[in-house]
Design an enzyme around this catalytic site. Structure first.
Site, PDB file in Angstrom:
ATOM      1  N   GLU A 379       0.817  -1.215   0.000  1.00 46.55           N
ATOM      2  CA  GLU A 379       0.000   0.000   0.000  1.00 46.55           C
ATOM      3  C   GLU A 379       0.856   1.273   0.000  1.00 46.55           C
ATOM      4  O   GLU A 379       0.492   2.298   0.570  1.00 46.55           O
ATOM      5  CB  GLU A 379      -0.964   0.046   1.205  1.00 46.55           C
ATOM      6  CG  GLU A 379      -1.708  -1.239   1.490  1.00 46.55           C
ATOM      7  CD  GLU A 379      -2.669  -1.655   0.380  1.00 46.55           C
ATOM      8  OE1 GLU A 379      -2.404  -1.314  -0.784  1.00 46.55           O
ATOM      9  OE2 GLU A 379      -3.648  -2.324   0.679  1.00 46.55           O
ATOM     10  N   GLU A 383       8.855   5.692   1.305  1.00 44.41           N
ATOM     11  CA  GLU A 383       9.179   6.909   0.556  1.00 44.41           C
ATOM     12  C   GLU A 383       7.906   7.581   0.024  1.00 44.41           C
ATOM     13  O   GLU A 383       7.779   8.818   0.036  1.00 44.41           O
ATOM     14  CB  GLU A 383      10.139   6.584  -0.594  1.00 44.41           C
ATOM     15  CG  GLU A 383      11.554   6.209  -0.153  1.00 44.41           C
ATOM     16  CD  GLU A 383      11.642   4.838   0.514  1.00 44.41           C
ATOM     17  OE1 GLU A 383      12.566   4.639   1.304  1.00 44.41           O
ATOM     18  OE2 GLU A 383      10.770   3.977   0.242  1.00 44.41           O
TER      19      GLU A 383
END
Length: 401
Positions: A379, A383
């Site tokens: 999901e 980052e």
């Protein structure tokens, strides 16, 4: 304090649901999870038990045969299930993302057709955005739908499809340039299609192939696959919401629910790792005393417990924000980022407490050590979460110079 990660302000109904799920996890999942995981075996008996408990309809409105519960209730149930075996929580996560997208964005006919059977667990959902060459860059999707009379013809290859083999309904995001002039932003020319199929592998309907399971380091038991569309014909009434060009926004709305789910999974796995670590620390002796009596181990346990508590609090906050109807991408991103990172750290500390035995497949912590890394990616990577968080913070704290 009876145990970590308690949630204040729950109703009697919510507390009873969580007690039921926790008892099911303790009796039906934890005793068999490691054996099934080592065999990479789909946990059919566990899934059947979840259907009997009504969990496949937990967030589906009562008018469609579900329990009509909140995202918070669902997230707390996921936390309990992931504490037993994270793969099982993955089986219901994609199902609920599709059910949520239908509830929020589907036409009335689509809701009437799918939601009652999804609530009963007769139809099992999966969703698909990623492709082999794009990773986190959703705007680079190349799978495409072309209008042909009253149907669309879909071509392309999708990747990392959880429940790809066992699902019977897949929400698939593809490009649909029809009706969108050249130069339209990529995210405004994407459409979500609701594709019904037979469970299994191979050609599951004309033009749609689900190859065999992808062999993974962890997150076993649940089937993760590719999805190949080659001239797949889908009726126009299976465009989610009935209008093309809205797929990106629909998927992102669903992914916000998914990020709360991943945060809940991280909390559950971290809780289990703490339980295993604190238990082993009181059984293992070195230098004439329990290793739990050594200050170094006590410090480690203190850090682990604090991380479990912090991740749980952020996950609960993100779920409650979504339930209130407010925008929660900032809170969901923070919760997913923190819970997945802390889960990795708590699992590693529990692994270290076990010493050499943590490397043995006889000990449960070995399984958790292989499962935790998936949460760093699922999901949206850390980052990506930082990008979402940073942009939202700049919106909220815009410099007024």
């Amino acid at each position: 304090m009876a145990r970590l990660a308690q949630t204040a302000g729950l109703t009697d109904v919510q507390q009873e649901i969580l007690r039921t799920v926790r008892n099911f996890v303790d009796k039906e999942i934890i005793p068999v999870a490691t054996e099934l995981e080592h065999r990479d075996e789909y946990p059919q008996a566990i899934v059947d038990g979840l259907k009997e408990l009504g969990l496949f309809g937990l967030m589906i409105p009562e008018e469609y045969g579900g329990l009509g519960e909140s995202l918070l209730t669902y997230a707390l149930c996921v936390e309990e299930i992931a504490r037993g075996w994270m793969s099982v929580s993955g089986i219901i996560n994609t199902h609920f993302i599709v059910a949520y997208m239908l509830k929020q964005h589907g036409t009335q006919e689509q809701k009437d057709h799918f939601l009652p059977r999804m609530a009963a667990g007769e139809v099992r959902g999966a969703f698909s955005m990623s492709e082999p060459g794009l990773g986190s860059d959703v705007s680079a999707i190349t799978s495409k739908a072309v209008k042909d009379g009253d149907e669309y013809v879909l071509n392309g290859q999708k990747m990392w499809l959880t429940n790809g083999g066992t699902s019977t309904l897949v929400a698939v995001l593809v490009r649909s340039d029809e009706g969108h002039p050249e130069g339209t932003a990529p995210h405004k020319s994407m459409t979500t299609f609701l594709i019904e199929k037979e469970p299994g592998f191979g050609e599951v309907r004309p033009g749609l192939t689900i190859p065999g399971k992808i062999d993974k380091m962890g997150y076993k038991g649940v089937d993760t696959t590719e999805l190949i569309m080659d001239g797949l014909r889908v009726p126009a009434d299976r465009v989610l919401g009935g209008t093309t060009g809205r797929g990106f926004y629909q998927m992102m709305d669903g992914v916000e629910v998914g990020r709360v789910n991943v945060a809940a999974r991280g909390c559950g796995v971290a809780q289990r790792a703490f339980e295993l670590g604190v238990s082993y620390a009181q059984q293992r002796h070195t230098f004439g005393k329990q290793i739990a009596q050594h200050q170094a181990i006590q410090f480690k346990l203190a850090e682990m417990a604090t991380k479990v508590e912090a991740a749980h609090a952020m996950m609960v906050n993100a779920a409650r924000k979504k339930d209130s109807g407010e925008r929660n991408d900032l809170e969901a991103g923070m919760a997913k980022y923190l819970a997945s990172e802390y889960c990795k750290e708590v699992v590693e500390d529990a692994f270290r407490i076990h010493g050499g035995y943590g490397f043995s497949k006889e000990y449960e912590i070995e399984r958790l050590y292989r499962e935790a890394p998936m949460l760093l990616i699922g999901e949206g990577t850390a980052e990506i979460q930082k990008m979402i968080i940073g942009r939202r913070l700049l919106e909220e704290y815009r410099f007024q110079g």
